[in-house]
Design an enzyme around this catalytic site. Sequence first.
Site, PDB file in Angstrom:
ATOM      1  N   GLU A  39       0.818  -1.221   0.000  1.00 24.11           N
ATOM      2  CA  GLU A  39       0.000   0.000   0.000  1.00 24.11           C
ATOM      3  C   GLU A  39       0.846   1.264   0.000  1.00 24.11           C
ATOM      4  O   GLU A  39       0.439   2.291  -0.519  1.00 24.11           O
ATOM      5  CB  GLU A  39      -0.929   0.012   1.216  1.00 24.11           C
ATOM      6  CG  GLU A  39      -1.971   1.120   1.173  1.00 24.11           C
ATOM      7  CD  GLU A  39      -3.084   0.909   2.182  1.00 24.11           C
ATOM      8  OE1 GLU A  39      -3.493   1.903   2.800  1.00 24.11           O
ATOM      9  OE2 GLU A  39      -3.555  -0.237   2.343  1.00 24.11           O
ATOM     10  N   ASP A 137      -2.744  -2.883   3.129  1.00 21.59           N
ATOM     11  CA  ASP A 137      -3.160  -3.055   4.525  1.00 21.59           C
ATOM     12  C   ASP A 137      -4.253  -4.114   4.626  1.00 21.59           C
ATOM     13  O   ASP A 137      -5.163  -4.177   3.784  1.00 21.59           O
ATOM     14  CB  ASP A 137      -3.675  -1.731   5.098  1.00 21.59           C
ATOM     15  CG  ASP A 137      -2.530  -0.830   5.567  1.00 21.59           C
ATOM     16  OD1 ASP A 137      -1.367  -1.218   5.395  1.00 21.59           O
ATOM     17  OD2 ASP A 137      -2.817   0.260   6.097  1.00 21.59           O
ATOM     18  N   TYR A 356      -1.421  -4.617  13.989  1.00 18.53           N
ATOM     19  CA  TYR A 356      -2.269  -3.859  13.065  1.00 18.53           C
ATOM     20  C   TYR A 356      -3.306  -3.032  13.832  1.00 18.53           C
ATOM     21  O   TYR A 356      -4.049  -3.571  14.664  1.00 18.53           O
ATOM     22  CB  TYR A 356      -2.982  -4.832  12.123  1.00 18.53           C
ATOM     23  CG  TYR A 356      -3.775  -4.170  11.028  1.00 18.53           C
ATOM     24  CD1 TYR A 356      -3.145  -3.614   9.916  1.00 18.53           C
ATOM     25  CD2 TYR A 356      -5.162  -4.111  11.097  1.00 18.53           C
ATOM     26  CE1 TYR A 356      -3.873  -3.006   8.910  1.00 18.53           C
ATOM     27  CE2 TYR A 356      -5.901  -3.511  10.089  1.00 18.53           C
ATOM     28  CZ  TYR A 356      -5.248  -2.961   9.004  1.00 18.53           C
ATOM     29  OH  TYR A 356      -5.977  -2.359   8.005  1.00 18.53           O
TER      30      TYR A 356
END
Length: 836
Positions: A39, A137, A356
């Site tokens: 990303e 992501d 995350y």
Amino acid sequence: MTTAKATKTTKTTAEKSTAVKKTKSAKAPVEGKTLIIAEKPSVAADLVKVLGAKTFKKGTGVYESDTTIVSHAIGHLVTIADPKDIDERYKAWDMKTLPMLPEKFPLVASPTTKSQLSILSKLIKRKDVTTIVNACDAGREGELIFFYILDYVLKGNFKNKTLKRLWMQSMTPTAIKEAFENLRSAEDMENLKNAALCRSEADWLVGMNGSRGLTAYNSSMGGFQITPCGRVQTPTLAIIVKREEERMRFTPQKFWSITADFDNKGVAYQGKWFTGDSKERQKQVFDEKKAKEILAKCKGKTGTIEESTAPSQQKCGQLYDLTTLQREANNRFGFSAKTTLSIAQSLYEHYKATTYPRTDSRCLPEDYVATVKATLGKITGPLSKFAQEALDKNYVKKTPKVFDNTKISDHFAIIPTGVAPKGLSEAEEKIYNMICQRFIAVFFPPAQYLNTTRITTVENETFITEGKILVDPGFKAVYGKDSDDDSNIPKLNGNSAKTVSIEADEDFTKPPAHYTESTLLSMMESAGKLVEDDELRDAMKERGLGTPATRAAIIEKLVSDKYVVRDGKEMIPTAKAFDLIKVLSAMNIEALTSPELTGEWEYKMDLISKGRESRENFMQGIVEMTRNMVKNIKGFKEESTTGEASFSPVNGKKVFETVSRYTTEDGIVIRKIIGGKHLSESEIVELLTKRKIGPLMGFRSKKGAEFSAVVIINDENKIEFVFEEKPEEIEIGAKIGKSPVDGTDVFETMTGYVSQSFIDKQPSGITLPKILLGKEIPLEEIKKMLAGEKTALIKGFRSNKSHRLFDAFLKLEKGKLKFEFPPRDFSRGRKFVKKG
């Protein structure tokens, strides 16, 4: 890559992580290359390090080895086209073209990142690239970014390309390697991709049609009144406006709090008057006469004491998901949701120090006990002793509060990875420390208290004294708490006490508090319902407004669209926000005013990602909602809301009111919001009576700049701003003093004060404003300057350049205004620290 697990018979990390099949036969054909798309550039670089940096050659926006290519996006490189690029008819913002319901949603390149898209396009089209891995992501938006790039480049034709998904929970080398060894297939990601497409297309349909429809409606009286709205943004705004309306309707009620000082044979303590039982204690007296009676009959009297003690405990909260992390960071440090998300993303992506962040789970997988223990053993710094205590005392147990597979979807709670970050900024250090503290404290035993309740009864009136002793800090030790939270109650000498003094403090009930980002995030999480209990809120968050990953952006959009302003921690709706929500309510557009309905749509998208709802059914519902919304906008006639204003008549003329404006029977029309400012009823009456009002502060230009002005009704009965009067047009008011420059008289005007010499266009003429840099200058301060003195310290000027507030004195030098600043206070920064 073509296999779910990398081949383990090869020697290098790079070879392990490629999808090239190898056989013992040297003549076996070599399969094509694997393209990995991250990303962001930083993630691409991290992937290359894990795959074996020495095997890659770096080019512009790309890394390439014999078997693998790694490149990256820069966020959203591709988006759904603007209406004007879809159909010629949509170039004009015309109500007749609505609803816009394209059969397909064409994609366009973002103009700012076309160069990187061009690089990716060439790589994707290469014939030797047969496998493409999505390393964006690990969430709904990452799925959308990847799919839109491929769809734009390949025009929907994915033939001869095998798609795989790299799903990373953290950015440590170990986690990346594990993700490469467990690549997901395109089929695995189909449901999440469908949910991402639904989110994007639903937002386009509702946002574009709603914004254009409302803009066309609001511009019907002249000008171009752009009115942005959105499927999640506007119901969120409705929550804020509803709270502000509750505050405006609130009528403060006077009450008295009675406090008595008691003497128990030399032991002094205080008690608060109350009535009722232990479940519902009323501590305010709303009748002044009754308050005086209590004072009179208790003063100097002796009462009896009853005291009880009972143990209590407080458990640590659960691990953080993104929303709770944002809420707590806002409460503790005043960080905006956007700031906290940015820091959490940096801790995950750049420092590899946390997992995350864009998660809605507060639990860990049930097989994660060993991993937790290993991570606790790697924590360094002041918290390491508590991490070691948790290990030594075997605090880490498989409890459902922490380890629960049923409460994990794609991601688990935010926890440290065990990587010790270096070079953190102060803000990053605060968020990282919060995450580590909670990760350790969640395993510690509860804090143990001993609560003491003392009831003193004097002449049948009861007074309560409460104390709380921290017996065992438990998890609070991790947060630096190891002593009493509240001051202890002194021990008694017998069971009677004399009322030494007693007084009643007058106060007023308070309106509901303004939303902060913390409380607004909580309301978004529970779709506008006030839910204090953590477990109940967790049960409702499936139907929340937006997702943890998008809520910060929604709040920022409300601010950038000038619907909300930040005032410290508080989120204040503007007049523009009131106008929008009132019109939408009058139009009966529930899709843009109901947080509950919008929360249901978000819930259905979540079901799509789990394969329990079809994309087709959801989009049919969104299309129907869009049709109804446009139908209501088109069919709305403001005249249907007409009634006589509560202050009518004015100057003998009736005044009629609609949802957005006032109209007099002789044709004067005044919008309730002028230049972004909501005019009160009293201001409307003054404007109609005197045909002018001001200068008023709080107007805003189309670019959002704040300004002050006089508002007049001109000779054509139109509303007009007056900023500065020309000498020949000045209407002279009262004389207020003499000019220190030439001795001529100084008069008040609509916008300020001028000397006779200014009116006569003499070089020595002076003019002074009534409002300067957003601050009204009192008349007595103007008179001081005319007399050669400086003003008192005036607080709250706002700089045009930095928009920062400052305090200053004013004085006149040769007829010109000058600022004089007070000595600098180097202790002012301490005021940002809030204790308690």
